[in-house]
Design an enzyme around this catalytic site. Structure first.
Site, PDB file in Angstrom:
ATOM      1  N   ASP A 499     -27.970  14.952  26.647  1.00 58.82           N
ATOM      2  CA  ASP A 499     -27.057  14.846  25.509  1.00 58.82           C
ATOM      3  C   ASP A 499     -26.441  16.220  25.275  1.00 58.82           C
ATOM      4  OD1 ASP A 499     -27.515  12.315  24.954  1.00 58.82           O
ATOM      5  OD2 ASP A 499     -28.882  12.607  23.278  1.00 58.82           O
ATOM      6  N   ASP A 820     -31.633  11.050  21.583  1.00 57.14           N
ATOM      7  CA  ASP A 820     -32.163  11.215  20.234  1.00 57.14           C
ATOM      8  C   ASP A 820     -31.878   9.993  19.368  1.00 57.14           C
ATOM      9  OD1 ASP A 820     -29.485  11.491  20.042  1.00 57.14           O
ATOM     10  OD2 ASP A 820     -29.483  13.544  19.302  1.00 57.14           O
ATOM     11  N   ASP A 824     -30.428   5.081  22.325  1.00 55.23           N
ATOM     12  CA  ASP A 824     -30.753   5.706  23.613  1.00 55.23           C
ATOM     13  C   ASP A 824     -32.003   5.098  24.216  1.00 55.23           C
ATOM     14  OD1 ASP A 824     -28.648   7.460  23.662  1.00 55.23           O
ATOM     15  OD2 ASP A 824     -29.710   9.022  22.569  1.00 55.23           O
TER      16      ASP A 824
END
Length: 1243
Positions: A499, A820, A824
């Site tokens: 990410d 997070d 996900d």
């Protein structure tokens, strides 16, 4: 009605807990049964019994706004009456149970039986014992005292078996203890937000009590059951309890039931906690699962459920979901909520339990075995790479050992019978039978000894010690490992999909540019330059249309930055308000959260958030904020300099994108647009018709928010790239922002050939006409893809799955993913290793992950890679050492037994060797700390054998040295030392010095070889860093000390006779020779030993130069490495040039006009630098039969170097054009599965 229920319930209350007669207006049972209802049923029940939720709040003596007073006596009382929010863990196995488990080892059982038979026979004095006619095949008679000592060997074997068992049990016990510690740490970190005495506080989940008012928000995993009392747009994923995959919308009047273990997918709100711990819905399921105890374990299915079900030893709300997941899997409809697991995978995963032999002892607090748990959550990984390789190896070694021991016994028995009854023509006398049986038992014990030494029992131990040690140390490096094998898989990682926000960046958002009132400010504008009307709208839009839990608090220390609490993007916007010398608090107190009319919360589909409020004149106003390209599309007006709305046409929008948004994005800023819209009071709009509502907005301003790259990230990414790991960035940001950040981080370098795609474009390319994803389309994209922007969680999952399933490269990719957000989850589960963020991560993400990054920092991932590789190396070191011992011991026992009818190494001695070599060596070698040099080599990947050629060379080389010396000592030792020969001694003869010297020399050689085993890549300096590992030094010295005691004082039980000083010196001298011999072996170049290549290798398709590179690069030091690499590059270049000269005419064809000329040297270097771009140019080694094919192939290869003329700025569209033009033309030449596929992207 109310009175009746009240009185009725008081009488019940008196029965239940008379002591707490009138404490609260409802009992635990009532609340528990209320929580079992769903939807309208529950609403009716609440209305009938209590009136409404506020009435329940009053009965539970709590306030929906202020929460509980939070005084200690009150909380204590609630815990006593309604229970604590924690589920008691499964009892740990006692030490005795672990001992019993260790005793189940087959080889140990065989030994025990042999020892008992041997003991029994030694106490039985048959009539023919003294009979001269019985077997004297051994020559020499025993004296009386010796016959008495027959029992010693049996007893000594039993004793050493007990030692081995105790050591194993102790290891298991300490590991379990450690795991429970880890588990409790995970629990303590699990916090939840509640309101107490009007203050919003975060408390550990275990502290939540009935009557608490909890704040729930997107991404939470509900820690207890409760009633929804207020909130907006709250949607819950209840699949973990009901198996229904649809999200359930919660509202006070339709469905207020919130259940523990379910996930908040959208929105936010408050709930009144009504049931905790074992009384909550998840707790009830746990209790059901745990009830059957041991019987259930036997039944496979139930055992699985239980394994997962009891994963929650305490208050850990997060762990609950796993349990709930598995409960759902097994209880409800047998369907996992993550439907992405295909059949072939799940098969592979089911075998996990059987094969995961190393993990067996790990009965963790997480319930069942680790592998049980893995079977239960089917969506977890297949068997880890290392486990697979080890299982395979252990089985092979075991088979070899069995064969050897069987042959040994057969040869001994045949030799004895032929010698006694045929050569010496002895008759079989009945009274001699026991004597013969005793001989046969002795032979059997020798056979078992061979087997014991052949099987490396230390392997599982080495793995678990190494993993447990690493896990403990990784905690210090901010890696909280949830699944042990993730630690080792990480060492093999070839790709990391990370990410952006918070992992690569600091997640501290600040507005640095703004576009307000037709002016683009490159820094924070002066408040006086902004029109007051615009300013007021802007402050209201930001203050009201952001979560009220988001705040900016004064710094904790003098001079520090203000603290940002809540959503970081919103914090950035609130900070902007403060920078404009305004305050958002008064606006919020004027319009408290309860008064908000309607909220459209942010989600990954909307990419915006909107809040509707009622104005004093009864009309409505909606404030909106979100990603600028999305919100601007919905704007039809914009505020000008005077604060008046003017028309905003698509033409104006395009201009704004070009002049404002793209420049901001290219500076790496996230652009957020803030807008509003007014609605008349009547007719009231249809708020559920989102498309109409979220339209015709008026743009107030666009801000550019900076989220600076973490200072340590570029270096960490450089390390990854050097270690052969490709880092890809997957983000929801705009593509220009993403590209700018990727360049800052060093994920992409200008002038390289790479792809940056948006989610939409990515989906367009990987899907066929029917909209189905095709693996070969993904294969064309992923090797070059570095940035995936504006991507949804589904895109992330697709990418991860695509890379993992790809067979496009030589080695199958091992992918790590960071995440997070709630959504996900699927990508984290699919990845080989899922990293969740400890600070910013939602509970759902943590639950799906393997490792939690406690500091949310990318550089911690690099540490995880280092530890993972270290685990792999530790195990390889141990293997190299262990196998040398095994090879030597087996051959010595086998040949010794066959030639002299007695093993030179006795059963007890073998057990001691086994104990020190297995247990102590695994401790010593498995606890080597990692070094930075681990990051200088490429990942091993899935197909690399555990035992490289260099290791094979070391094993065989040292075995030759040891065998040569032991056989020399065995056959001419008595002459060298002028002592009596120990060969052909009678049955219970006293221990001889001769055999003691052999045993002692053997152990000394192992001790010094243990130092050699510290290096497995052919390094010269085996002492390098030895003092950094005190455990290693302690174990080597300790083993040496114990060996002295055994030899000098071991006597009969150890078949040892005390040695003189000079004999000791010789033993040590021969042992030291190991170190010198190690240097000799290191001098032999591995590349010459082609015959060793096969050992342990799984698949091998590479051509020779490449394989040399792969093998040797790891095994020679760096100076040599550069030299070797240079040579190989030269060969490679020459090879390629030859091919190109052969087919030079092909390049003149129109297909390749305008592309770059043959590769420059740099592009050859680039090929080397990126393992995944390596092209299998095996053509030069193939006789040129089919010319046409080769020409096209070579032609393609010729152009596979990044054409720098194209794609410099690398906008996705550019590369898109290249791709399409090429694919259409080269389609003819590329058959599926040919290496050409890898080139198509670069043309």
């Amino acid at each position: 009605m109310g009175d009746m229920t009240n009185s009725d319930f008081y009488s019940k209350n008196q029965r239940n807990e008379s002591s707490h007669g009138g404490e609260f207006g409802c009992t635990m049972e009532e609340l528990r049964s209320l929580m079992e209802l769903r939807g309208t049923e529950a609403v009716v029940k609440i209305k009938e019994t209590y009136g409404d939720t506020e009435a329940i709040c009053r009965r539970l003596k709590t306030s929906p706004v202020e929460g509980l007073p939070g005084t200690a006596p009150d909380l204590e009382k609630r815990k006593q009456i309604f229970g604590q929010n924690f589920i008691p863990p499964k009892k740990p196995k006692t030490f005795l149970q672990l001992v019993w488990e260790a005793l189940q080892d087959v080889t140990l059982i065989i030994l025990e039986i042999a020892a008992i038979i041997s003991l029994g026979l030694s106490f039985y004095h048959p009539p023919g014992e003294g009979n001269e006619g019985c077997a004297t095949a051994q020559g020499g008679a025993e004296d009386e005292g010796e016959a008495e000592a027959g029992w010693i060997e049996g007893a000594a074997i039993l004793l050493s078996v007990i030692c081995v068992v105790l050591v194993t049990a102790f290891n298991d016990w300490s590991k379990e203890k450690q795991f429970r510690g880890l588990q409790s740490r995970i629990e303590q970190e699990q916090k939840f937000t509640v309101v107490r005495a009007g203050q919003v506080v975060q408390i550990p989940v275990a502290e939540i009590v009935v009557g608490d008012i909890a704040q729930v928000k997107y991404g939470d995993l509900l820690p207890a059951d409760g009633l929804f009392i207020q909130g907006n747009d709250l949607k819950i994923d209840e699949s973990s309890l009901t198996g229904e995959s649809d999200q359930v919308r919660k509202s006070v009047d339709k469905d207020p039931m919130l259940l523990s273990g379910t996930h908040v997918m959208e929105g936010s709100g408050r709930m009144l906690v009504t049931a905790v711990g074992v009384n909550s819905q998840t707790g009830i399921i746990f209790t059901l699962l745990g009830a059957g105890g041991e019987e259930e374990e036997k039944k496979d299915k139930k055992g699985v459920k239980k394994g997962d079900g009891l994963q929650l030893p305490a208050a850990d709300g997060a762990a609950a979901s796993n349990a709930a997941d598995s409960a759902n899997a097994s209880l409800v409809n047998g369907k996992m909520q993550d439907g992405n697991v295909d059949a072939s995978q799940s098969k592979a995963k089911q075998q996990d339990g059987a094969a995961a032999m190393e993990m067996q002892p790990l009965k963790s607090a997480e319930g069942g075995d680790a592998d049980d748990r893995k079977k239960a959550s089917m969506h977890k990984k297949e068997k880890s790479v290392l486990q697979g390789k080890l299982t395979k190896l252990a089985v092979q070694i075991g088979k070899a050992g069995l064969v050897m021991s069987a042959i040994t016994v057969i040869i001994l028995v045949l030799y004895f019978t032929v010698d006694t009854f045929v050569v010496n023509k002895k008759p079989w006398l009945p009274e001699c039978t026991p004597v013969y049986v005793q001989y046969f038992v002795k032979f059997f014990i020798i056979g078992v000894t061979v087997l014991v030494v052949a099987v490396p029992e230390g392997l599982p131990l080495a793995v678990t010690i190494s993993l447990a040690y690493s896990v403990k140390k990784m905690m210090k490096d901010n890696n909280l490992v949830r699944h042990l094998d993730a630690c080792e898989t990480m060492g093999n990682a070839t790709a990391i999909c990370s990410d952006k926000t918070g992992t690569l960046t600091t997640n501290r958002m600040t507005v640095v540019q703004a576009y307000v009132g037709d002016v683009h400010y490159k820094e924070i504008p002066d408040p006086s330059s902004i029109n007051t009307k615009t300013m007021e709208l802007l402050i209201n839009a930001i203050a009201i249309n952001s979560a009220y839990t988001t705040k900016i608090l004064p710094p904790e220390k003098e001079g520090a930055l203000p603290r940002q609490v809540g959503n970081k993007t919103e914090c950035g916007l609130l900070g902007f308000v403060l920078d404009l010398k305004q305050d958002y608090e008064p606006v919020r107190s004027q319009m408290p959260e309860e008064k908000l009319y309607k909220v459209y919360t942010f989600n990954s589909v909307r990419k915006s958030m909107s809040t509707v409020i009622k104005l004093p004149d009864e009309s409505f106003r909606m404030y909106s904020k979100g990603a600028s390209e999305i919100v601007l599309k919905k704007c039809c007006k914009i505020l000008n300099g005077a604060g008046e709305p003017r028309v905003f046409r698509p033409r104006d929008r395009d201009e704004m994108v070009k002049k404002v948004i793209e420049p901001m994005a290219c500076d790496g800023l996230r652009t957020i647009c803030v807008a509003y819209r007014d609605f008349p009071s009547s007719p009231e709009p249809d708020w559920d018709n989102e498309n109409d509502i979220l339209n015709e907005l008026t743009c107030i301003c666009v801000v550019g928010i900076e989220d600076p790259v973490r200072p340590e990230v570029p270096e960490a990414i450089r390390k990854c790239q050097r270690a052969g790991i490709t880092v890809r960035m997957v983000t929801g940001d705009n593509i220009n922002t993403a590209r700018a950040i990727a360049i800052k981080c060093g994920i992409i370098h200008p002038g390289e050939d790479f792809l940056c795609l948006e989610g939409k474009e990515f989906n367009r390319r990987i899907r066929n006409e029917k909209g189905e994803i095709e693996q070969e389309r993904i294969d064309k994209i992923w090797p070059k893809l570095r940035v995936l922007a504006r991507s949804s969680p589904t895109d992330k999952h697709t990418l991860v799955k695509g890379i993992i399933d790809s067979t496009h490269t030589e080695q199958r990719q091992v992918v790590a993913v960071t995440g997070d957000g709630t959504n996900d989850g699927p990508a984290l589960k699919k990845a080989d290793v899922g990293f969740a963020m400890g600070i910013a991560g939602t509970d759902v993400a943590k639950e799906a992950s393997d490792i939690i990054l406690t500091d949310d920092n990318f550089s911690s991932i690099v540490k995880a890679v280092m530890w993972g590789r270290n685990v792999y190396d530790s195990i390889s070191k141990f293997l190299q050492f262990q196998l040398t011992v095994n090879v030597v011991a087996v051959i010595v026992a086998f040949t010794g037994a066959c030639i002299t009818q007695d093993s030179p190494l006795k059963a007890v001695q073998m057990l001691w060797v086994n104990l020190i070599m297995d247990t102590f060596a695994s401790l010593a070698l498995a606890t080597e700390p990692p070094t930075e040099t681990l990051l200088l080599r490429k990942p091993y990947g899935r197909n690399k054998p555990l035992i490289s050629r260099t290791m094979m060379k070391n094993i065989l080389g040292h075995a030759v040295y040891q065998l040569a010396l032991i056989f020399t000592l065995l056959f001419v030792g008595e002459k060298m030392f002028q002592i009596d020969s120990g060969r052909n001694a009678p049955l219970h003869s006293p221990p001889s010095e001769h055999y003691t010297i052999i045993f002692n020399t053997f152990v000394m050689m192992q001790l010094f070889n243990e130092i050699n085993a510290r290096k497995i890549h052919g390094e010269r300096n085996v002492f390098d860093g030895i003092f950094r590992n005190p455990i290693f030094c302690t174990i080597v010295l300790g083993t040496f000390a114990i060996q002295i005691v055994i030899v000098q004082f071991g006597g009969k039980p150890f078949s040892c006779s005390p040695l003189q000083l000079d004999q000791w010196m010789w033993c040590i001298f021969i042992g030291l020779g190991e170190l010198v011999w190690g240097q000799v072996i290191a001098t032999i170049p591995t590349s010459r030993l082609k015959f060793l290549k096969e050992a342990g290798r799984l698949t091998q398709k590479e051509e020779i130069p490449e394989e040399e590179l792969n093998e040797d690069v790891e095994e020679i030091d760096h100076a040599e490495r550069e030299l070797r690499r240079g040579q190989i590059l030269w060969f490679r270049g020459l090879n390629r040039i030859q091919t190109q000269i052969r087919v030079v005419k092909a390049f003149r064809s129109s297909l390749y006009e305008g592309l770059e000329k043959p590769e420059s040297r740099t592009s050859i270097h680039n090929f080397m630098a990126h393992p995944e771009f390596r092209i299998e140019d095996s053509q030069p080694h193939i006789p040129l039969i089919d010319d046409t094919d080769l020409e096209e192939d070579a032609a393609l290869k010729q152009n596979s170097s990044p054409p720098s003329s194209l794609n410099k700025n690398n906008s996705a569209i550019d590369s898109g054009i290249n791709l399409t033009t090429d694919t259409s033309k080269s389609a003819t030449s590329s058959s599926p599965g040919s290496p050409i596929h890898s080139l198509e992207t670069s043309l």
